[in-house]
Each structure stands twice: as C-alpha cells, then as structure tokens.
Design an enzyme around this catalytic site. Structure first.
Site, mmCIF file in Angstrom:
data_model
loop_
_atom_site.group_PDB
_atom_site.id
_atom_site.type_symbol
_atom_site.label_atom_id
_atom_site.label_comp_id
_atom_site.label_asym_id
_atom_site.label_seq_id
_atom_site.Cartn_x
_atom_site.Cartn_y
_atom_site.Cartn_z
ATOM 1 N N GLY A 15 0.778 -1.237 0.000
ATOM 2 C CA GLY A 15 0.000 0.000 0.000
ATOM 3 C C GLY A 15 0.806 1.281 0.000
ATOM 4 O O GLY A 15 0.354 2.299 0.528
ATOM 5 N N ARG A 68 -15.847 -15.364 -9.095
ATOM 6 C CA ARG A 68 -15.488 -13.965 -9.326
ATOM 7 C C ARG A 68 -16.702 -13.033 -9.315
ATOM 8 O O ARG A 68 -16.654 -11.932 -8.759
ATOM 9 C CB ARG A 68 -14.806 -13.804 -10.687
ATOM 10 C CG ARG A 68 -13.387 -14.261 -10.692
ATOM 11 C CD ARG A 68 -12.694 -13.837 -11.997
ATOM 12 N NE ARG A 68 -11.439 -14.535 -12.131
ATOM 13 C CZ ARG A 68 -10.331 -14.219 -11.471
ATOM 14 N NH1 ARG A 68 -10.324 -13.186 -10.649
ATOM 15 N NH2 ARG A 68 -9.230 -14.908 -11.634
ATOM 16 N N MET A 93 -4.552 -7.286 -6.678
ATOM 17 C CA MET A 93 -4.062 -8.378 -7.510
ATOM 18 C C MET A 93 -5.178 -9.331 -7.947
ATOM 19 O O MET A 93 -5.061 -10.548 -7.796
ATOM 20 C CB MET A 93 -2.964 -9.153 -6.771
ATOM 21 C CG MET A 93 -1.782 -8.285 -6.374
ATOM 22 S SD MET A 93 -1.053 -7.401 -7.764
ATOM 23 C CE MET A 93 -0.237 -8.764 -8.567
ATOM 24 N N ARG A 94 -6.256 -8.756 -8.469
ATOM 25 C CA ARG A 94 -7.331 -9.590 -8.992
ATOM 26 C C ARG A 94 -7.851 -8.975 -10.282
ATOM 27 O O ARG A 94 -7.890 -7.745 -10.407
ATOM 28 C CB ARG A 94 -8.499 -9.662 -7.988
ATOM 29 C CG ARG A 94 -8.257 -10.574 -6.823
ATOM 30 C CD ARG A 94 -9.465 -10.587 -5.916
ATOM 31 N NE ARG A 94 -10.657 -11.135 -6.549
ATOM 32 C CZ ARG A 94 -10.923 -12.436 -6.658
ATOM 33 N NH1 ARG A 94 -10.076 -13.325 -6.193
ATOM 34 N NH2 ARG A 94 -12.024 -12.851 -7.235
ATOM 35 N N ILE A 95 -8.263 -9.850 -11.190
ATOM 36 C CA ILE A 95 -8.916 -9.387 -12.412
ATOM 37 C C ILE A 95 -10.350 -9.059 -12.026
ATOM 38 O O ILE A 95 -10.991 -9.843 -11.312
ATOM 39 C CB ILE A 95 -8.940 -10.517 -13.474
ATOM 40 C CG1 ILE A 95 -7.535 -11.028 -13.752
ATOM 41 C CG2 ILE A 95 -9.673 -10.079 -14.731
ATOM 42 C CD1 ILE A 95 -6.740 -10.285 -14.771
ATOM 43 N N ASN A 110 -6.451 2.434 -12.574
ATOM 44 C CA ASN A 110 -5.423 1.473 -12.155
ATOM 45 C C ASN A 110 -4.051 2.079 -12.409
ATOM 46 O O ASN A 110 -3.895 2.934 -13.278
ATOM 47 C CB ASN A 110 -5.573 0.180 -12.973
ATOM 48 C CG ASN A 110 -4.590 -0.890 -12.586
ATOM 49 O OD1 ASN A 110 -4.375 -1.150 -11.391
ATOM 50 N ND2 ASN A 110 -3.954 -1.514 -13.562
ATOM 51 N N HIS A 112 -0.142 0.826 -13.416
ATOM 52 C CA HIS A 112 0.605 -0.335 -13.908
ATOM 53 C C HIS A 112 2.084 0.040 -14.000
ATOM 54 O O HIS A 112 2.416 1.106 -14.516
ATOM 55 C CB HIS A 112 0.067 -0.750 -15.283
ATOM 56 C CG HIS A 112 0.742 -1.962 -15.818
ATOM 57 N ND1 HIS A 112 0.475 -3.228 -15.343
ATOM 58 C CD2 HIS A 112 1.722 -2.113 -16.757
ATOM 59 C CE1 HIS A 112 1.243 -4.100 -15.963
ATOM 60 N NE2 HIS A 112 2.010 -3.444 -16.825
HETATM 61 C C1 GRF Z 1 2.731 -1.199 -7.832
HETATM 62 O O1 GRF Z 1 3.913 -1.588 -8.441
HETATM 63 C C2 GRF Z 1 1.676 -0.964 -8.885
HETATM 64 O O2 GRF Z 1 2.208 -0.477 -10.077
HETATM 65 C C3 GRF Z 1 1.108 -2.330 -9.081
HETATM 66 O O3 GRF Z 1 1.104 -2.911 -7.796
HETATM 67 C C4 GRF Z 1 2.113 -2.326 -6.989
HETATM 68 C C5 GRF Z 1 1.488 -1.851 -5.723
HETATM 69 O O4 GRF Z 1 2.443 -1.465 -4.767
HETATM 70 N N1 GRF Z 1 -0.203 -2.258 -9.698
HETATM 71 P P1 GRF Z 1 1.972 -0.822 -3.390
HETATM 72 O O5 GRF Z 1 1.132 -1.869 -2.647
HETATM 73 O O6 GRF Z 1 1.201 0.425 -3.673
HETATM 74 O O7 GRF Z 1 3.254 -0.540 -2.648
#
Ligand code: GRF
Length: 204
Positions: A15, A68, A93-95, A110, A112
């Site tokens: 986070g 889902r 970490m989910r679709i 989001n 990335h």
């Molecule tokens: C980051 O690298 C972001 O780009 C990816 O997940 C990670 C999250 O990191 N989607 P954090 O939990 O905010 O430290």
C-alpha cells in the site's frame, strides 16, 4: 471548493501507493476523501495504513465466495454503501469482472508499473528487464474489460540501468507512481478528465 469526491481504494499488498493518495488527500492537494479501503488479503499492510488514518479498512476474502462474479458483486455493494464515486486499484491483484466495471462507468483507475501497451499483466518490471529496454515507467489508466488496456490518463518514464535488478527497478518506478497516481486522481476529482475514444483529454 465543491463537494469532495468519495474514493474507494482496493489493495492487496503493502500500500505505498495508497499512502501517497492518503497523504495528498490529507494535505488538501486532492479535493477528495477516501471512504473505504478494501483488500482481498487480510495480511495486506495497506489495511493497517488505512486504519492508522481513521479510514474504514475492510477485508473481503475471495476464498469465501463462490466465484469472481459473486465476489465482485459484494465489492460493488460495499463500495456503493460507502458512497464511492471513484474506484482506485492500487496494487489490487485480482482481475475484475464486467459487472464491476459496469457499476462504475469510466470511474475505475489502475496503476501499472510499465509504459503500456508494453509489458501488460504480471511482473511488468521483470518483463522490461528481460526484454532489454533502456526506458520503462508507469501508467495510470481507466479500467476497461481487458487486462491493462483502458484509456491512458498519465505516464512517467524511468531509465533502466545496466545493473538493475527487479527490486531496484521497481523502487525507481514506484517513486514515479507515487507522483502521477495522486496527480491523475486530482484531475479526476477536479472533473478535468474527458475520455474521447481511446484518448483522455485534460480540460484546463
Ligand atoms: C505497484 O507496483 C503498482 O504499479 C502495481 O502494484 C504495486 C502496488 O504497490 N499495480 P503498493 O502496494 O502500492 O506498494
């Protein structure tokens, strides 16, 4: 300043992006407030960060749902119960399913850790190292039904150094994530983002 936008943040991990958004909301740079933080992982340190700032921190374990669609229906219910207007995926970490996307049209963002459309999906930093690119970065985008395919709001570049490991490169990218994610959310909160086809234009 008008009424504050209500944000819901979905997380699975440490986070650090959530923290950057909390900080910018608290110091008034973003005219918004985080109504709730939801994680699928009860160990996520992100939940702790939310609690320590007095933000409702909710854990919804995906293992407790039949699939889902059922899981996402509960996510939508909780987000709507908190009056959420913008959903921010910050290392979730989910679709997510079409039902979720339809519940928040053009209002899911989001981040990335690559310059999309390069290196979508998991392990983007490793993909960049393996490919041998000299420059990578991060992308904030609206979420559509594809994986990391939605209209791009903002990007930042980061050099790849010869001696980089996945960790050192990730750390350099993260510094930029913490800058552009709150910035993109600020523009949304100020109603200054306009989606036109694949393009996200910025209103002055
Ligand atoms: C980051 O690298 C972001 O780009 C990816 O997940 C990670 C999250 O990191 N989607 P954090 O939990 O905010 O430290």
């Amino acid at each position: 300043m008008g009424t504050q936008l209500k944000i819901g943040v979905l997380v699975s991990g440490s986070g650090t992006n959530l923290q950057s958004i909390i900080d910018r909301c608290e110091d008034g740079s973003i005219p918004a407030a985080i109504s709730c933080v939801i994680s699928n992982n009860e160990q996520a340190f992100a939940l702790e960060r939310a609690r320590s700032h007095g933000i409702p921190a909710i854990c919804l374990r995906h293992t407790e749902f039949s699939g889902r669609a059922a899981y996402d229906a509960e996510l939508v219910r909780v987000l709507q119960a908190h009056g959420v207007e913008l959903v921010v995926l910050a290392g979730f970490m989910r679709i997510i399913t079409p039902g979720f996307i339809e519940a928040f049209p053009n209002a899911i963002m989001n981040i990335h850790p690559a310059l999309l459309p390069a290196f979508p999906g998991l392990h983007a930093q490793r993909q960049a190292l393996d490919y041998g690119v000299k420059v990578t970065g991060c992308t904030v985008h609206f979420v559509d039904a594809g994986t990391d395919t939605g209209p791009i709001i903002m990007q930042a570049t980061v050099p790849v150094e010869q001696e980089d490991t996945e960790e050192t490169l990730s750390a350099r990218i993260r510094m930029e994530e913490h800058r552009i994610f709150p910035e993109a959310i600020r523009l949304f909160a100020e109603r200054r983002l306009k989606i036109e086809g694949r393009k996200v234009n910025r209103l002055l």
